[in-house]
Structures are given as C-alpha cells and as structure tokens.
Write a protein that holds these residues in place. Structure first.
Motif, mmCIF file in Angstrom:
data_model
loop_
_atom_site.group_PDB
_atom_site.id
_atom_site.type_symbol
_atom_site.label_atom_id
_atom_site.label_comp_id
_atom_site.label_asym_id
_atom_site.label_seq_id
_atom_site.Cartn_x
_atom_site.Cartn_y
_atom_site.Cartn_z
ATOM 1 N N PHE A 270 4.278 6.300 -47.475
ATOM 2 C CA PHE A 270 4.106 7.744 -47.607
ATOM 3 C C PHE A 270 3.857 8.143 -49.064
ATOM 4 C CE2 PHE A 270 6.884 8.401 -43.592
ATOM 5 C CZ PHE A 270 5.769 8.176 -42.795
ATOM 6 N N TYR A 271 4.465 7.419 -49.987
ATOM 7 C CA TYR A 271 4.228 7.705 -51.412
ATOM 8 C C TYR A 271 2.772 7.429 -51.777
ATOM 9 C CZ TYR A 271 4.724 7.498 -56.493
ATOM 10 O OH TYR A 271 4.578 7.705 -57.843
ATOM 11 N N GLY A 272 2.212 6.363 -51.226
ATOM 12 C CA GLY A 272 0.808 6.072 -51.483
ATOM 13 C C GLY A 272 -0.104 7.145 -50.929
ATOM 14 N N ILE A 273 0.224 7.694 -49.764
ATOM 15 C CA ILE A 273 -0.589 8.762 -49.185
ATOM 16 C C ILE A 273 -0.471 10.037 -50.024
ATOM 17 C CG2 ILE A 273 -0.909 10.227 -47.162
ATOM 18 C CD1 ILE A 273 0.070 7.908 -45.445
ATOM 19 N N ALA A 274 0.756 10.367 -50.431
ATOM 20 C CA ALA A 274 0.976 11.621 -51.164
ATOM 21 C C ALA A 274 0.380 11.590 -52.565
ATOM 22 C CB ALA A 274 2.472 11.916 -51.246
ATOM 23 N N THR A 275 0.332 10.420 -53.199
ATOM 24 C CA THR A 275 -0.141 10.320 -54.589
ATOM 25 C C THR A 275 -1.568 9.803 -54.688
ATOM 26 O OG1 THR A 275 0.810 8.100 -54.789
ATOM 27 C CG2 THR A 275 2.185 9.968 -55.455
ATOM 28 N N GLY A 276 -2.192 9.540 -53.576
ATOM 29 C CA GLY A 276 -3.570 9.076 -53.622
ATOM 30 C C GLY A 276 -3.716 7.603 -53.958
ATOM 31 N N GLY A 279 1.018 2.630 -56.235
ATOM 32 C CA GLY A 279 1.694 1.563 -55.504
ATOM 33 C C GLY A 279 3.197 1.557 -55.679
ATOM 34 N N ARG A 280 3.787 0.466 -55.176
ATOM 35 C CA ARG A 280 5.243 0.329 -55.164
ATOM 36 C C ARG A 280 5.818 0.254 -56.571
ATOM 37 N NH1 ARG A 280 8.671 -4.984 -53.500
ATOM 38 N NH2 ARG A 280 8.013 -5.484 -55.628
ATOM 39 N N ASP A 281 5.178 -0.496 -57.452
ATOM 40 C CA ASP A 281 5.735 -0.675 -58.791
ATOM 41 C C ASP A 281 5.859 0.653 -59.525
ATOM 42 O OD1 ASP A 281 5.908 -3.329 -58.270
ATOM 43 O OD2 ASP A 281 4.159 -3.918 -59.460
ATOM 44 N N TYR A 282 4.860 1.524 -59.344
ATOM 45 C CA TYR A 282 4.929 2.822 -60.009
ATOM 46 C C TYR A 282 6.049 3.668 -59.411
ATOM 47 C CZ TYR A 282 3.296 6.971 -62.466
ATOM 48 O OH TYR A 282 3.216 8.055 -63.300
ATOM 49 N N VAL A 284 8.798 2.592 -58.036
ATOM 50 C CA VAL A 284 10.098 2.051 -58.399
ATOM 51 C C VAL A 284 10.376 2.233 -59.892
ATOM 52 C CG1 VAL A 284 11.436 -0.077 -58.546
ATOM 53 C CG2 VAL A 284 10.112 0.416 -56.486
ATOM 54 N N SER A 285 9.426 1.864 -60.721
ATOM 55 C CA SER A 285 9.664 1.811 -62.167
ATOM 56 C C SER A 285 9.582 3.166 -62.853
ATOM 57 C CB SER A 285 8.663 0.847 -62.817
ATOM 58 O OG SER A 285 8.778 -0.448 -62.256
ATOM 59 N N ASN A 286 8.897 4.128 -62.266
ATOM 60 C CA ASN A 286 8.717 5.412 -62.926
ATOM 61 C C ASN A 286 9.442 6.566 -62.245
ATOM 62 O OD1 ASN A 286 6.412 5.023 -65.140
ATOM 63 N ND2 ASN A 286 5.891 3.770 -63.354
ATOM 64 N N LEU A 287 9.854 6.389 -61.013
ATOM 65 C CA LEU A 287 10.527 7.484 -60.314
ATOM 66 C C LEU A 287 11.955 7.107 -59.939
ATOM 67 C CD1 LEU A 287 10.440 10.283 -58.991
ATOM 68 C CD2 LEU A 287 9.519 9.201 -56.936
ATOM 69 N N LEU A 288 12.106 6.081 -59.126
ATOM 70 C CA LEU A 288 13.428 5.775 -58.591
ATOM 71 C C LEU A 288 14.375 5.226 -59.643
ATOM 72 C CD1 LEU A 288 12.447 4.174 -55.157
ATOM 73 C CD2 LEU A 288 13.119 6.530 -55.652
ATOM 74 N N VAL A 289 13.859 4.564 -60.664
ATOM 75 C CA VAL A 289 14.737 3.977 -61.668
ATOM 76 C C VAL A 289 15.588 5.030 -62.365
ATOM 77 C CG1 VAL A 289 13.032 4.124 -63.526
ATOM 78 C CG2 VAL A 289 14.770 2.334 -63.580
ATOM 79 N N LYS A 290 15.105 6.243 -62.422
ATOM 80 C CA LYS A 290 15.848 7.315 -63.099
ATOM 81 C C LYS A 290 17.053 7.781 -62.283
ATOM 82 C CE LYS A 290 11.532 8.912 -65.186
ATOM 83 N NZ LYS A 290 10.566 10.039 -65.284
ATOM 84 N N TYR A 291 17.055 7.457 -60.994
ATOM 85 C CA TYR A 291 18.133 7.924 -60.128
ATOM 86 C C TYR A 291 19.037 6.794 -59.647
ATOM 87 C CZ TYR A 291 15.287 12.109 -59.981
ATOM 88 O OH TYR A 291 14.572 13.225 -60.341
ATOM 89 N N ALA A 304 15.267 -4.623 -72.391
ATOM 90 C CA ALA A 304 14.217 -4.037 -71.572
ATOM 91 C C ALA A 304 14.798 -3.341 -70.362
ATOM 92 C CB ALA A 304 13.243 -5.131 -71.125
ATOM 93 N N GLY A 305 14.032 -2.355 -69.861
ATOM 94 C CA GLY A 305 14.476 -1.603 -68.708
ATOM 95 C C GLY A 305 14.466 -2.450 -67.452
ATOM 96 N N PRO A 306 15.067 -1.956 -66.399
ATOM 97 C CA PRO A 306 15.139 -2.718 -65.147
ATOM 98 C C PRO A 306 13.760 -2.949 -64.557
ATOM 99 C CG PRO A 306 15.961 -0.488 -64.837
ATOM 100 C CD PRO A 306 15.732 -0.644 -66.298
ATOM 101 N N ARG A 307 13.592 -4.092 -63.958
ATOM 102 C CA ARG A 307 12.334 -4.466 -63.328
ATOM 103 C C ARG A 307 12.499 -4.419 -61.814
ATOM 104 N NH1 ARG A 307 13.412 -8.491 -66.904
ATOM 105 N NH2 ARG A 307 13.863 -9.909 -65.171
ATOM 106 N N PRO A 308 11.409 -4.112 -61.107
ATOM 107 C CA PRO A 308 11.505 -4.115 -59.633
ATOM 108 C C PRO A 308 11.665 -5.535 -59.122
ATOM 109 C CG PRO A 308 9.237 -3.768 -60.335
ATOM 110 C CD PRO A 308 10.087 -3.714 -61.574
#
Length: 546
Positions: A270-276, A279-282, A284-291, A304-308
C-alpha cells in the motif's frame, strides 16, 4: 420165623398192584382228551398272547417311528430357524458394513476437500508469523496483550466494545490516504488487497472465519490506517487523534502487540501505491525508524543508524525487535548459534559437562557483591542485552536502563521471541531472567545497581518491574540462554574463597573514609610494632663487638 418168611401186611400181593387195562385206557383217553383240550387251550392262549405281543410291538414300533418323526421335525424346524436367523444376521452385518464403508467414504471425501483447501504442499511448513499469546500468564495479564483502543488484523476484529470507535477513524484515514495520490484510485488498493488475501491469511497461526472479500477489506482498511498513521506523524499534520497525547500513546502501543499485527508486505504494498513506487527500504529507513527507536535511550547503539533487515520483515513488532536487538549481537553472545538444527543443538548440549547442562541463574546483586563481584554501567553498549563479565577483576557490566519503561511493548517483545524457532537464541528472555535474578533481593539490590549507574531509580518498583517480566518468561530449563559463558565465568569467580575474603575485607574496612583511616592506622601500628620487635631482638643475635 425164618428169615425167608414175609409179612403179608407189610408186602401186599403183586396182583393187587396190576392196573386195569381198560380203566387205564379209559383214563388215558380221558387224560389224553383233557390234555389235548388243555393243550389246545394253552396253545390258543399262547397264540393269542403272541398276537398281542406282536401287535403291541408293532404299535410300539409305530409309536417310536411317530416319535422319531416328530423329534426330527422339531429339530429340522429348529435348525431351519437358526439358519434363517444366522442368514438374517449375516445380511444385517453386511448391511452394517456397507453403511460403515459408505460413511467412511463420505468422511474421507469431506476430509479430502479440507486437505485440498490447505495451502502449500505436504511436509512444507507454513510461514506462521502472527500468533495469539497462550498460557496462564496471558489470562492474568490480558491488558498487556489485548488492544485497548485499536484493533488491527482478524484476532480482535469486532470484539470488545471499546474498539468500535476506531473503526470510524479507519475510514477517515483511508480517505486521507487516497487524497495523497489522485492517480491511485481505491480500486487499485482493492485489487492489491484481493491479490494478497491468500498469502496474508496463511501468516496467521489460527484459522480466520472470514470470507475472502471480508478478509481483503480488513487488509485494506487496517493496512491503510497503519500507513496513514505514520505519515500523519511524519507530516505533523493537525489531526484530533494524533494531537491527543493519550490517544497517540494508546494507538502506538496497540500497533506493537503480537496479536494485533498485519503482515508487513501488506503495508509495504500500500505504501508503494500511495507514494508512486517508493520501496521497502525507504519506508523502513526514512519513516518507521523514527517511531520504532524512540524508546532505546541509553541502550541505543552508537555510530550508524539502524539498518533494515536483510530478509523478510514479518510485521511491525518483528521490525521493532530487529532494531531493539540487532542481529550482530548473536555472534558476540555465547551459547548456540541462531538457526541451529535440533540435532546439532542436542549434540552440543550433550557435549557439555553435567553441571553445565542444568540452568543456573545469577545470585542477587547483594550476594554477588559479597562474593567480590563489582557492578558497572556499560559504556557504548551495542544493545540493551549487551551484558559482559570480566574474569580478571570480577566486573559485571550492564547497559544502563534509563528511559525504557513501556511494559506492554516489552512483554510483547518477549512473546514474539518465544514464538520463533525453539533453538533460536532467546536474548531478551535471557536478559530479563538475568535482571530479575540480580534484582531479586528487593530494595538493597536495586540500590546497588543504582549506585553502579545501571538503574535510574533505586526504588522497589524497578525490582517489581523485572520480577513481573520474569514471570512472563518460560522456565530457565526451556530457554536457549545467550549468557551461558557469562554464567560459567561468574560461577567460577564467586567460587574462589580469596575473592570472598577480599570482598569482606573491602566491605568491612574500606567501605567509608573513617573505616579506611582506622584500617590504615592499624596496619601502620602493626608495621611499627614489627620493626620495633626486630630492632629489639637483633642485638641479641648480633652483639656489638665494642
């Protein structure tokens, strides 16, 4: 009288003894006639008796024949009846057997339809990743495992009345997500949900009594809500649900319950559909990591920051666990390696000494301190479970526990870890059991750990926190403990008598400045006394020549 004379009286004349011929003939004839008559009578009687006997015998034989015929008829009827009964029973048994065979065939056909409906192939285990928490501890701690505000997935859908209010918010969040990309209509989400339905259904450990259409709609509503919840937080958009601190915290906690999960590939799609197409890495690494890393505090990793994860992400709780306990710690931890086969793990267990096969927990902090062990807060730990012991000086280093107090998420991380393979290292369970052991003595143990910098507070509530988490763990016998080498080193260290004596000396004579000064003065006095004695005795053995 001479001897030859005979007495006529004694011997009558011979003439008198001669019978009359005619008389004798008459007598004989009469006798003969009478004899014949008698003989004829006797013969007649004999003949009559013989006829009677023959007749009686014939009658008896006739009666005997009639009796035999009657008995034979009775026997024949009895045998015929038994044959008929046996034949009827055999027919009944045959009918019963035919009915049983028919019922067995019907049952087999019904079961075969169920088997044909199962996903996958024989001897292939389904990738079950979402479970219900089982056991008596769940019944006593339902508030830790059941959602309080938001239902995600099928396990609690339509359950408690307190969850009904959020169903309206799901539709509102779906509308907001659709507005983010006008080129992606609702139909594109619906087709994706319908396509993912069979695969997503196989991720749940229990059968879900929902039709394919209902299950797909649940995936769409719940998946879009989860995605929009994090996007709203990222955008810092005004929203009554997000802005209410109590609601935000409750929703956040509910998203990380083991029983309240969606397969991660649903959210990713659904994230891929909503953002055009991001992918998964974006995601995980740019949205969910903050929460998913806000609660690490002092136990967070430096650098270094957490990796998926490299492999598949099962759900949000799995991702949280991955960042909470990074996989590289498995290589540094002692004990069996991750993914070890049952045979290899069993052989490794057998190769250990007998005294190391049984689980051994650490003594309390006060007991360890009395045995010479020193506690310190570990600097720059790789994770919360990065506990080490230095054998050369008896220092037990534990990462500081400052900000992590989310009891519900901690309990669900424990539950998730126990739902994995039986030979996986149970690092979080091992950590909780260790902390529950060292804090088992109550306030004194907590104060020792507080002075060492491990605990932020030295109250009994901290000890109770770990004691309760320890109750949520399985018995130590069933834990693949990652601290086996640490336990062995600590046990060897505290078993040395010199370490205990040194600890007693330090505790009794060097625990504060006054006792230290007193001990130093006593030592100095002892040294001076020895010196004086030496100088007194020395002239006796070495007299002065002058």
């Amino acid at each position: 009288m001479g001897p030859t004379q005979m007495d006529p009286k004694a011997h009558p004349p011979a003439l008198a003894a001669v019978p009359d011929v005619h008389a004798d003939a008459t007598v004989d004839e009469s006798s003969t006639t009478a004899g014949k008559v008698r003989a004829n009578g006797v013969l007649g009687d004999a003949d009559e008796s013989s006829d009677t006997v023959v007749a009686a015998s014939a009658h008896a034989e006739e009666k005997s024949d009639d009796g035999d015929d009657t008995d034979g008829d009775v026997m024949s009827v009895s045998l015929q009846r038994r044959l008929e009964e046996r034949s009827a029973k055999e027919e009944e048994d045959d009918d019963e057997e035919e009915r049983a065979d028919a019922e067995a065939d019907e049952m087999a056909a019904r079961m075969q339809r169920r088997l044909a409906a199962l996903p996958g192939k024989a001897h292939e285990s389904e990738p079950l990743t979402i479970f219900r928490v089982a056991g008596p501890m769940r019944d006593r701690n339902r508030h830790l495992y059941e959602p309080q505000m938001l239902s995600i997935g099928p396990f609690h859908r339509g359950g408690a009345a307190r969850l009904a209010a959020m169903e309206a918010h799901k539709w509102r969040f779906l509308r907001d997500l659709l507005a983010r990309n006008p080129d992606a209509p609702l139909a594109s989400y619906a087709r994706a949900a319908r396509e993912m339905e069979p695969r997503a259904r196989r991720r749940y450990a229990e059968p879900v009594a929902m039709s394919a259409a209902e299950f797909a709609e649940m995936l769409l509503l719940d998946g879009c809500f989860v995605l929009e919840f994090f996007l709203k937080g990222e955008d810092r958009a005004d929203d009554a649900l997000i802005d209410a601190a109590w609601a935000m915290q409750n929703v956040y906690n509910d998203l990380f319950l083991l029983e309240n999960q969606l397969p991660f590939f649903v959210v990713e799609r659904f994230y891929g559909i909503a953002t055009g197409g991001l992918g998964r890495d974006y995601l995980v690494s740019n949205l969910l990591v903050k929460y998913l890393t806000v609660d690490f505090g002092a136990s967070a990793r430096d650098g270094a920051g957490p990796r998926p994860p490299d492999g598949e992400i099962h759900h949000l709780l799995h991702l949280y666990y991955h960042w909470f306990l990074p996989p590289e710690d498995a290589a540094a931890a002692s004990g069996a390696g991750s993914g070890k086969g049952e045979d290899d793990a069993f052989e490794e267990w057998l190769s250990k000494p007998v005294d190391e096969r049984a689980p051994w927990q650490l003594p309390s902090a006060s007991q360890l301190q009395d045995a010479g062990v020193t506690f310190r807060a570990k600097k720059s730990p790789r994770s919360m479970v990065d506990v080490t012991f230095r054998r050369r000086d008896g220092v037990l280093e534990i990462p500081a526990v400052e900000s992590y107090t989310n009891h519900a998420i901690f309990a669900n991380l424990l539950a998730y870890e126990q739902s994995r393979g039986r030979w996986e290292l149970q690092r979080l369970v091992s950590y909780v059991l260790l902390m529950a052991s060292v804090a088992a003595g109550g306030r004194r143990d907590v104060e020792i750990l507080q002075r060492a910098g491990v605990f932020a507070r030295g109250d009994e509530g901290t000890a109770a926190f770990y004691a309760h988490l320890g109750e949520l763990c399985p018995p130590a016998d069933f834990v693949n403990n990652c601290y086996e080498a640490l336990h062995r080193d600590v046990r060897e260290y505290v078993g040395r008598s010199w370490n205990r004596h040194r600890a007693v000396l330090a505790h009794d004579y060097f625990s504060n400045p006054w006792t230290s000064m007193s001990a130093a003065a006593a030592v100095l006095l002892l040294v001076l006394t020895v010196v004086q004695t030496v100088y007194t005795v020395l002239p006796y053995y070495h007299p002065n020549p002058g």
